[in-house]
Write a protein that holds these residues in place. Structure first.
Motif, short mmCIF file in Angstrom:
data_model
loop_
_atom_site.label_atom_id
_atom_site.label_comp_id
_atom_site.label_asym_id
_atom_site.label_seq_id
_atom_site.Cartn_x
_atom_site.Cartn_y
_atom_site.Cartn_z
N GLN A 1 41.72 32.91 31.50
CA GLN A 1 41.45 33.82 30.39
C GLN A 1 40.61 34.98 30.93
OE1 GLN A 1 42.78 33.36 27.39
NE2 GLN A 1 43.75 31.49 28.19
N HIS A 2 41.01 36.18 30.62
CA HIS A 2 40.26 37.34 31.10
C HIS A 2 38.88 37.36 30.48
CE1 HIS A 2 43.32 39.08 33.54
NE2 HIS A 2 44.18 39.20 32.54
N ALA A 3 37.94 37.97 31.21
CA ALA A 3 36.54 37.95 30.79
C ALA A 3 36.31 38.74 29.51
CB ALA A 3 35.66 38.51 31.91
N ALA B 1 34.41 43.23 37.20
CA ALA B 1 34.02 44.56 37.68
C ALA B 1 34.42 44.75 39.14
CB ALA B 1 32.51 44.75 37.51
N LEU B 2 34.30 43.70 39.95
CA LEU B 2 34.69 43.82 41.35
C LEU B 2 36.21 43.92 41.49
CD1 LEU B 2 32.23 41.33 43.08
CD2 LEU B 2 32.00 43.81 42.74
N VAL B 3 36.94 43.20 40.65
CA VAL B 3 38.41 43.34 40.65
C VAL B 3 38.79 44.77 40.26
CG1 VAL B 3 40.55 42.61 39.53
CG2 VAL B 3 38.86 40.90 40.23
N ALA B 4 38.07 45.34 39.30
CA ALA B 4 38.34 46.73 38.91
C ALA B 4 38.10 47.68 40.07
CB ALA B 4 37.46 47.10 37.71
N MET B 5 37.07 47.42 40.85
CA MET B 5 36.77 48.25 42.01
C MET B 5 37.92 48.19 43.02
SD MET B 5 33.48 47.88 44.54
CE MET B 5 32.32 48.33 43.25
N GLU B 6 38.37 46.97 43.33
CA GLU B 6 39.49 46.83 44.28
C GLU B 6 40.77 47.43 43.71
OE1 GLU B 6 41.76 43.24 46.70
OE2 GLU B 6 39.60 43.15 46.35
N GLN B 7 41.00 47.20 42.42
CA GLN B 7 42.22 47.72 41.81
C GLN B 7 42.26 49.24 41.83
OE1 GLN B 7 44.95 46.47 41.13
NE2 GLN B 7 45.97 47.62 39.52
N SER B 8 41.10 49.90 41.78
CA SER B 8 41.09 51.37 41.82
C SER B 8 41.64 51.88 43.14
CB SER B 8 39.67 51.90 41.59
OG SER B 8 38.84 51.66 42.71
N SER C 1 41.68 43.27 30.36
CA SER C 1 42.98 42.62 30.22
C SER C 1 44.05 43.28 31.08
CB SER C 1 43.42 42.63 28.76
OG SER C 1 43.52 43.97 28.29
N ASP C 2 43.86 44.53 31.49
CA ASP C 2 44.86 45.21 32.31
C ASP C 2 44.65 44.97 33.80
OD1 ASP C 2 46.11 46.28 30.09
OD2 ASP C 2 44.93 48.12 30.12
N LEU C 3 43.61 44.28 34.16
CA LEU C 3 43.34 44.01 35.57
C LEU C 3 44.15 42.81 36.04
CD1 LEU C 3 39.47 44.55 35.58
CD2 LEU C 3 41.22 46.11 36.45
N PRO C 4 44.56 42.82 37.31
CA PRO C 4 45.44 41.74 37.80
C PRO C 4 44.67 40.52 38.27
CG PRO C 4 45.12 43.37 39.52
CD PRO C 4 44.38 43.90 38.31
N ASP C 5 45.26 39.35 38.05
CA ASP C 5 44.85 38.14 38.74
C ASP C 5 45.60 38.15 40.08
OD1 ASP C 5 43.09 37.03 36.87
OD2 ASP C 5 44.73 36.06 35.78
N PHE C 6 44.90 38.44 41.16
CA PHE C 6 45.57 38.58 42.45
C PHE C 6 46.27 37.30 42.89
CE2 PHE C 6 42.13 41.90 43.09
CZ PHE C 6 42.98 42.99 42.89
N ASP C 7 45.74 36.16 42.49
CA ASP C 7 46.34 34.90 42.92
C ASP C 7 47.74 34.71 42.35
OD1 ASP C 7 45.33 34.22 40.22
OD2 ASP C 7 46.00 32.20 40.78
N SER C 8 48.04 35.35 41.22
CA SER C 8 49.37 35.22 40.62
C SER C 8 50.37 36.22 41.18
CB SER C 8 49.29 35.39 39.10
OG SER C 8 48.96 36.73 38.76
N LEU C 9 49.91 37.06 42.12
CA LEU C 9 50.77 38.10 42.68
C LEU C 9 50.95 37.96 44.18
CD1 LEU C 9 49.17 41.14 40.78
CD2 LEU C 9 51.17 39.80 40.09
N SER C 10 50.36 36.93 44.78
CA SER C 10 50.43 36.78 46.24
C SER C 10 50.33 35.30 46.59
CB SER C 10 49.29 37.56 46.90
OG SER C 10 48.09 36.81 46.90
N PRO C 11 50.53 34.95 47.88
CA PRO C 11 50.42 33.54 48.27
C PRO C 11 48.99 33.02 48.27
CG PRO C 11 51.66 34.83 49.90
CD PRO C 11 51.01 35.79 48.98
#
Length: 470
Positions: A330-332, A119-126, A337-347
């Motif tokens: 594994q996504h929660a 839910a917090l990732v969804a908030m940041e992703q918005s 499933s459409d939310l990003p894993d930020f660690d796989s997109l940045s250093p």
């Protein structure tokens, strides 16, 4: 059963309220004093430095004397949160974002993986999606929050190198303007490129990157067997706030098949305004854009961003598997499933929950409140430029694209310009900075703080006039 002794690291609810109130009182007093305080005290006494340099004690200390020490230390610094700070590029400091930062660090949730806090990732992703939409980027685009624009520029360059020069970094070349930010050269070195493979493109008389010179250097390098990977353009240089000819540079990057990055750390978020969108025309063609919300959205330092047209390009550059992370891969839930894993997109693997520092003030105040601030700063910069240009003792050669105005005394040498700057800054009501353009020293007034309004700018113009006459 007896209750275990409470750890001093676990204050009670009453103790937390008391501690928080002491800190809040300090913060409110500091903000209330911004308008009248000196702008650039930075000479701490030997006694203060000694007090600050002591090692942590073995036993506990009361909060009050520690806050007093912090206050003394903070007073001996540039007052970058105040209305008179017109040096470099003023940053933010809106109180509501500071509240969000406190809340985010107190919650202390890990948002690098969706599984740990969907839910917090969804908030940041918005908020990140809002940034992508601001520039008309496609559905596959992805923005990231970073510690600042330097990291964002590094992410862009490393991604470009991965896509265009994997396995041949020794032949990779990048192209920057004469007035490009110094972080780009550092990013190139960190990405494995030598200094001699960073091409500096000269400027035209209006201080914009010379597109013909860019084409010449690209052709020369390609003919020499080198691998051009990235062209950097500026959406507001630090020196003068000048915007490069973004659409023309985008066309050249497309012609030569290289990554087109726009460093909009200072100016990119002027896209929120009608004038900004017009002047930033072509930014929507970029492969990536650096933004600094801690500048033009006024949130606390340490809140940068990058917007990238292709999420897959980021994943190809930064995604790495680790056995110890397998439970978090594994996504929660399906709906996450459409939310990003930020660690796989940045250093970054470990990261703080930066998203709340933007999400809360944007929702609480509304986007238009920020738009109005940016419009006001552009109006103030135009007022400064017109006023200074009318003084025949000053050289004010370039009209502001955004909110930086540069000027100098006519027919005086560099030492005279720096003495002029000192007379202005000695007022302790405003702080300007200097730079070099075409070898000459110029003074800079950068108007961006949300606390800077017409009253302080009119006062600044009076201070400058008095310094000219001194």
């Amino acid at each position: 059963m007896s209750q275990p002794d409470m750890s001093p690291l676990e204050p009670t609810a009453a103790e937390m309220q008391a501690l928080t109130q002491q800190v809040l009182d300090l913060v409110v007093a500091n903000i209330d004093g911004l308008d009248g305080g000196p702008v650039s005290l930075n000479s701490p006494s030997a006694e203060l430095l000694a007090d600050l340099s002591t090692a942590p004690p073995e036993s506990a200390t009361e909060l009050a004397p520690l806050l007093e020490l912090i206050t003394r230390a903070a007073q001996q610094s540039y007052q970058s949160a105040g209305p008179g700070y017109l040096a470099y590029v003023p940053g933010g400091g809106i109180f509501t974002s500071a509240l969000a930062g406190f809340l985010g660090t107190a919650l202390n949730r890990y948002t690098g993986k969706v599984t740990s806090a969907p839910a917090l990732v969804a908030m940041e992703q918005s908020v990140l999606r809002w940034m992508c939409d601001l520039f008309g980027f496609p559905d596959d685009a992805q923005a990231l929050l970073t510690p600042g624009g330097s990291m964002a520029n590094s992410i862009a360059l490393t991604t470009a190198r991965t896509l265009y020069a994997e396995g041949q970094v020794d032949r990779a070349t990048v192209y920057i303007g004469e007035h490009a930010h110094g972080s780009i050269t550092k990013a190139a070195r960190a990405a494995g490129l030598g200094r001699d493979h960073v091409r500096t493109i000269r400027s035209t008389p209006d201080l914009r990157l010379d597109v013909e010179h860019l084409k010449t250097r690209l052709n020369e390098d390609r003919d020499a067997g080198l691998v051009p990977v990235c062209v950097f353009a500026a959406a507001g240089t630090t020196n003068t706030g000048t915007i490069d000819r973004l659409a023309d540079i985008a066309a050249i990057a497309r012609e030569f098949g290289v990554w087109f990055h726009v460093d909009g750390a200072y100016g990119g978020l002027f896209q929120l305004t009608a004038r900004g969108r017009q002047r930033l025309s072509g930014i929507e063609l970029a492969a990536s854009i650096t933004l600094d919300p801690h500048k033009s959205l006024f949130v606390p330092l340490g809140t940068g961003a990058i917007v990238v047209r292709s999420k897959e390009a980021l994943r190809k550059t930064y995604s790495e598997e680790a056995d110890y992370m397998q439970d978090l891969n594994q996504h929660a839930a399906d709906h996450a499933s459409d939310l990003p894993d930020f660690d796989s997109l940045s250093p970054e693997l470990s990261r703080d929950f930066r998203g709340l520092r933007l999400w809360l003030p944007l929702h609480l105040h509304g986007v238009d409140a920020f738009r109005q601030q940016l419009d006001e700063k552009m109006d103030l910069a135009l007022k400064v430029w017109k006023t200074l240009r009318a003084d025949d003792r000053l050289d004010v050669p370039w009209s502001p694209d955004l909110t930086v105005v540069v000027f100098r005394l006519k027919d005086d040498d560099d030492a005279d310009q720096l003495a002029f700057l000192k007379r202005i800054n000695d007022s302790q009501r405003i702080l300007l900075s200097s730079t070099r353009i075409n070898g000459d020293v110029y003074l800079r007034m950068a108007i961006l703080s949300f606390r800077t309004h017409a009253d302080r700018i009119l006062e600044a113009l009076e201070i400058i006039r008095a310094a000219v006459e001194a």
